[in-house]
Design a protein around this motif. Structure first.
Motif, PDB file in Angstrom:
ATOM      1  N   LYS C 309     -43.372  -6.186  30.337  1.00 25.46           N
ATOM      2  CA  LYS C 309     -44.301  -5.562  30.033  1.00 25.46           C
ATOM      3  C   LYS C 309     -45.549  -6.482  29.740  1.00 25.46           C
ATOM      4  CE  LYS C 309     -43.694  -0.630  29.137  1.00 25.46           C
ATOM      5  NZ  LYS C 309     -42.697  -0.537  28.156  1.00 25.46           N
ATOM      6  N   ALA C 310     -45.330  -7.339  28.869  1.00 29.28           N
ATOM      7  CA  ALA C 310     -46.458  -8.188  28.482  1.00 29.28           C
ATOM      8  C   ALA C 310     -46.708  -9.029  29.931  1.00 29.28           C
ATOM      9  CB  ALA C 310     -45.901  -9.063  27.330  1.00 29.28           C
ATOM     10  N   SER C 313     -48.980  -6.985  32.163  1.00 29.08           N
ATOM     11  CA  SER C 313     -50.417  -6.715  31.669  1.00 29.08           C
ATOM     12  C   SER C 313     -51.182  -7.746  31.644  1.00 29.08           C
ATOM     13  CB  SER C 313     -50.437  -5.996  30.400  1.00 29.08           C
ATOM     14  OG  SER C 313     -50.005  -7.053  29.496  1.00 29.08           O
ATOM     15  N   GLY C 314     -50.636  -8.918  31.702  1.00 28.97           N
ATOM     16  CA  GLY C 314     -51.398 -10.436  31.571  1.00 28.97           C
ATOM     17  C   GLY C 314     -51.526 -10.583  30.238  1.00 28.97           C
ATOM     18  N   GLU C 315     -50.910 -10.386  29.269  1.00 27.96           N
ATOM     19  CA  GLU C 315     -50.818 -10.837  27.923  1.00 27.96           C
ATOM     20  C   GLU C 315     -52.484 -10.859  27.441  1.00 27.96           C
ATOM     21  OE1 GLU C 315     -47.353 -13.700  27.349  1.00 27.96           O
ATOM     22  OE2 GLU C 315     -47.653 -13.359  29.676  1.00 27.96           O
ATOM     23  N   LYS C 316     -53.232  -9.905  27.375  1.00 27.76           N
ATOM     24  CA  LYS C 316     -54.428 -10.231  26.485  1.00 27.76           C
ATOM     25  C   LYS C 316     -55.042 -11.072  27.053  1.00 27.76           C
ATOM     26  CE  LYS C 316     -52.024 -10.205  22.640  1.00 27.76           C
ATOM     27  NZ  LYS C 316     -51.140  -9.281  21.642  1.00 27.76           N
ATOM     28  N   GLY C 317     -55.214 -11.435  28.327  1.00 25.75           N
ATOM     29  CA  GLY C 317     -56.177 -12.176  29.180  1.00 25.75           C
ATOM     30  C   GLY C 317     -55.607 -13.660  29.388  1.00 25.75           C
ATOM     31  N   ILE C 322     -51.022  -7.877  36.989  1.00 26.02           N
ATOM     32  CA  ILE C 322     -50.480  -7.592  37.933  1.00 26.02           C
ATOM     33  C   ILE C 322     -50.187  -6.093  38.154  1.00 26.02           C
ATOM     34  CG2 ILE C 322     -48.782  -8.018  39.810  1.00 26.02           C
ATOM     35  CD1 ILE C 322     -48.229 -10.643  38.355  1.00 26.02           C
ATOM     36  N   ASP C 323     -50.551  -5.454  39.218  1.00 25.09           N
ATOM     37  CA  ASP C 323     -50.305  -4.013  39.485  1.00 25.09           C
ATOM     38  C   ASP C 323     -48.932  -3.807  39.449  1.00 25.09           C
ATOM     39  OD1 ASP C 323     -52.777  -3.678  42.088  1.00 25.09           O
ATOM     40  OD2 ASP C 323     -53.198  -3.809  39.950  1.00 25.09           O
TER      41      ASP C 323
END
Lengths: 285, 294, 357
Positions: C309-310, C313-317, C322-323
């Motif tokens: 999951k992280a 989502s890109g881990e807070k920037g 990724i879609d």
């Protein structure tokens, strides 16, 4: 056949023409060698020196680099000893002994010159790799051949076998056996004859062969790349280090180690030239 | 000068009166001879014959069909053809310039002649990998010369020109040192005699000099060719391994061998090896055991 | 009798040399694995790793070494490393390469070693399933993305020159193929139907028609691209990030749907025991799962979290989101993929034959 008479023009112009042609040839030869051989040497000197003296010093002190130099040295020393000792024996047999199969033996000596080093590495894999001819025996006895020093030494020896032999055989043939027979009639044993007479006669050829072997052994890459597994700090020779340096974006370190090898090789080259001249002087009084 | 065998027994002399009937002396000589012969055979047999047979057997392990299959592996045919083409070009270029250099070294006296001679030998001593590294330093995109060439569309590194330069570098001394002794042996007196008898310079060259030169030049060219087809160290750094364009046979064999596809590797290797070995044998025939002078 | 001695000396010395060589070899040998071993004063651990993690593991190893020194009375642990195509490295280990730890690109390569009997524990039960980091398959394109490559379908356009490594030797190569196959199967590639193996195969064929060279490792592949060959290289996300950090002009394009590259690092029990370094080896692998190590993975290696999951989502920037980030489990696992994609009737096998035919 047509008769030719030199035209009665002033000799100077014919001479001048000749000198121009000759000068042209020399210039062309020098230019070719300059562009092909000298320019790359200058290129690497520039690339290495542009890293700065402190980087150079740092690189040459790295444990990986030092170990690589050490490993190259060990392999070279073993190779030189084996190929010299056995090379002289084989040379004696080829030059002096007359038996069926001597021509075949001579062809075998030349064989490593025709084999690409990667094929030599492949030979080691076929013999000592999984499913190889000798692999079961060595595995059972816990002896590591591939990915360890023994295979690296073996492939280097294979590649270097011809050098000493090909330099010593012609010398033996030219020198002949008269001195040795004289020594024997005077009561010397075979061993004494060998060391006092034969060895003395072949020494420059032998040294030339040893210098060639050393240069070739230092520069070996194809075969050791296949058999070594490139384990940094364990089975990585100087040439393997250079390859890895370029692989891992450490170009400067690669250039520095490469130019070190180049300098060692050129020093060897000077030794080669000296030995070669001495040998030629002996052969053509 | 005749080569004598070891069969002649030692002549008994005051210092060595002989320690028994002649038979034991002959026996000792025979033992010595077989001892040396045996060592030589063992050394060459174990270290050369055995591995060669192993690779060739592996290459043919599934019969000729496997050889054909392996040669149809992606890139194999292109690699072999490219290797032959590049090696051929290299041999031709170096025969021309190498013969010229040999001629210049033999026939002319000029300042720097011995320096030129030593420089010609440099490729003998330099590790092949270092050759590739040098070319990369000189012609790579980061160098002034390389950048200049790239800007004008001339690619050296990772292109065939780079491979050719590497092959030319390593094979130059082979050609020069093979042609040199032939030139040295040519008797200038023969040329003079022909000229005195009225032959033109060109006729002299064609009928007197060239036939003798041919063997040396052919030998040098063949040696260069054989050496060039097997070259790995210099090529692997400059080539880029593009199938059909810059992937040569030795690099392909290396890739196959390191992927533990020994059968395919052995098949390509056998083809390459057969070509080289035949060439080296022919060269030996042509030029015998002559060694080049400094 | 000097003469007989002389003639026998030659063959005797030959045999002696051979014996000496064997003697030295057994001294260096792995040793009897059944014997009780006494750990060396300065143990040497050999790590075999896939091709493009040399920076990451360099940093990890030196951090571990200083930690160990502090905690173990100044004991200096040495590491020997070897980097290369993941599958080749695994095959080397099976062939006798004396590695104590395998840091490979994908679990099937670890299975190669396990099937040879060298890994005796069930590594899938290791912490985090043996995965130490995760990345994604991305496209490395030229500055400005001149060919406007955005998705897998764009790679199939005629005239595009693609670099991707050889799956016979490189783990990254197989990740690339699985990413394309998976994206097609999940219906994320316009023009290719979802859940249609034939269409997925078609995508692979079209892509491989454009592949100009298959290098032997992911590292070789991206270096080849950086040298100026090809229009796009399919590679690991962190390899592109590392290149950018070095100031190279590589530009990254993340396709909307791609696979999470999950890289396992496992202790090779038999070898570690034989070399008497099993404690250190196990400690190092444990260290790779600590926060400190994860920080190094992200900093030096730019590897995403093993938490999917992280990671997505890109881990807070830290990374771009990724879609659709899927794993091999979503496609049925490697066992399934080995059949449906890489098997004799697999999508890739048939696609490659069609592309080269």
């Amino acid at each position: 056949m047509s008769a030719v008479t030199e035209p009665r023009t002033p000799r100077l112009s014919a001479n001048a023409r000749r000198r121009l042609t000759h000068g042209g040839f020399i210039a062309l030869a020098v230019a070719y060698v300059g562009i092909l051989v000298i320019a790359p040497l200058v290129g690497i000197a520039w690339a290495a020196l542009s890293a700065g003296l402190s980087t150079i010093w740092e690189t040459l002190r790295q444990p990986d680099v030092l170990h690589a130099f050490y490993l190259t040295g060990v392999i070279t020393v073993i190779t030189v000893i084996v190929t010299s000792v056995f090379g002289v024996i084989v040379a004696l047999v080829i030059a002096r002994d007359r038996f069926l199969g001597r021509a075949l033996m001579s062809a075998f000596v030349d064989l490593p010159l025709a084999v690409s080093p990667v094929i030599v590495g492949l030979m080691a894999v076929v013999l000592f790799g999984l499913g190889g001819w000798f692999e079961p025996w060595f595995s059972a006895h816990g002896i590591q051949i591939l990915f360890a020093l023994p295979s690296m030494v073996l492939v280097t020896i294979f590649i270097c076998i011809p050098f000493v032999i090909r330099e010593v055989v012609p010398v033996l043939k030219e020198v002949g056996v008269t001195e040795e027979e004289a020594a024997r009639t005077l009561g010397a044993s075979s061993l004494q004859t060998f060391f006092r007479v034969t060895l003395k006669n072949i020494r420059w050829g032998l040294l030339y062969g040893i210098a060639l072997t050393t240069a070739r052994s230092i520069g070996e890459i194809g075969a050791v790349l296949i058999v070594s597994g490139s384990i940094t700090g364990q089975t990585e020779t100087s040439t393997l280090y250079i390859l890895r340096a370029f692989d891992q974006n450490q170009d400067q370190q690669g250039y520095i180690v490469a130019i070190t090898l180049a300098l060692v090789s050129i020093a060897l080259l000077i030794a080669i030239e000296v030995f070669k001249n001495r040998q030629e002087r002996l052969r053509r009084p | 000068m005749s080569t004598q065998t070891l069969e002649r027994p030692a002549v008994p002399s005051p210092a060595n009166p002989g320690t028994g009937p002649r038979r034991s002396v002959v026996l000792r000589e025979t033992l010595a001879r077989w001892g040396l012969r045996g060592t030589a055979i063992l050394y060459l047999g174990l270290l050369i014959a055995l591995p060669t047979i192993a690779v060739i057997t592996k290459g043919f392990s599934d019969g000729l069909q496997s050889l054909k299959d392996a040669l149809q592996a992606p890139g194999a045919r292109e690699a072999i053809l490219l290797t032959l083409a590049l090696a051929g070009t290299c041999a031709i270029v170096n025969v021309i310039f190498g013969s010229l250099i040999a001629y210049v070294l033999v026939r002319y006296e000029f300042p720097g002649r011995s320096l030129l001679s030593t420089v010609v030998d440099i490729p003998f001593a330099i590790p092949t990998l270092v050759t590739g590294v040098m070319l990369r330093a000189l012609y790579g995109p980061n160098s002034p010369i390389g950048g200049f060439l790239e800007a004008h569309g001339i690619h050296v590194i990772f292109a065939q020109l780079g491979i050719l330069l590497a092959l030319l570098f390593v094979t130059l001394p082979l050609v020069v040192r093979t042609v040199q002794p032939v030139l040295l042996e040519l008797d200038e007196a023969e040329e003079e005699a022909a000229r005195v008898l009225g032959a033109t310079r060109w006729y002299t060259f064609r009928r007197v000099v060239l036939p003798k030169l041919r063997a040396g030049i052919a030998g040098g060219g063949l040696l260069a060719f054989a050496r060039a087809i097997g070259e790995f160290g210099a090529v692997v750094i400059v080539s880029g391994n593009i199938i059909g364009k810059t992937l040569t046979a030795p690099v392909l064999i290396f890739q196959l061998a390191s992927q533990f596809q020994p059968n395919e590797a052995a098949a390509v290797a056998t083809v390459l090896f057969a070509i080289s070995f035949v060439l080296v044998l022919i060269t030996e025939r042509l030029i015998g055991g002559r060694r080049a002078a400094g | 009798m000097p003469r007989i001695r002389a003639s026998l000396m030659a063959p005797l010395s030959a045999i002696a040399l051979l014996a000496a060589a064997c003697g030295t070899s057994s001294a260096d040998a792995a040793g009897d694995s059944n014997a009780n071993c006494t750990p060396a004063e300065s143990p040497i651990v050999t790590v075999t790793a896939y091709s493009n993690v040399y920076d990451t593991y360099g940093k990890l190893i030196s951090t571990f070494q200083s930690d160990w020194k502090e905690q173990h009375n100044d004991q200096q642990v040495q590491f020997s490393t070897s980097f290369g195509g993941s599958t080749t490295q695994a095959q080397n280990v099976v062939s006798g390469f004396p590695a104590d730890i395998a840091a490979l690109s994908l679990t099937p390569d670890v299975d190669l070693i396990k099937d040879a009997g060298l890994i005796t524990h069930d590594y899938t039960q290791d912490p985090e399933g043996s995965f130490v980091a995760s990345s994604a398959v991305v496209f490395d394109v030229r500055p400005g993305n001149p060919l406007n490559i955005q998705n897998w379908g764009d790679l199939a356009k005629p005239g595009v020159e693609i670099l991707t490594p050889d799956p016979a030797s490189s783990g990254g190569a197989r990740w690339n193929i699985v990413a394309a196959y998976g994206a097609a199967m999940r219906g994320e590639v316009p023009g290719y139907a979802a859940n249609d193996p034939a269409d997925a195969e078609r995508l692979l064929t079209d892509i491989f028609k454009n592949v100009t060279v298959m290098d032997k490792s992911a590292n070789d592949s991206i270096k080849n691209f950086q040298a100026g060959n090809g229009d796009v290289a399919i590679t690991y996300e962190y390899a592109v990030l590392a290149a950018q950090a070095q100031g190279l002009p590589d530009e990254m394009v993340i396709p909307p749907s791609t696979v999470a590259i999950q890289t396992p690092t496992v202790v090779i029990d038999k070898n570690a025991q034989a070399h008497c370094v099993q404690d250190v080896a196990a400690a190092f692998v444990d260290f790779l799962h600590t926060d400190a190590a994860k920080e190094i993975f992200t900093d030096v290696g730019y590897e995403r979290s093993t938490d999917l999951k992280a990671a997505q989502s890109g881990e807070k920037g830290t990374f771009e989101p990724i879609d659709d980030l899927f794993t091999t489990d979503d496609l049925g696992g490697w066992d399934q993929l080995d059949k449906t994609v890489f098997g004799p009737e697999g999508a890739f096998t048939k696609a490659l034959a069609a592309a080269q035919g």
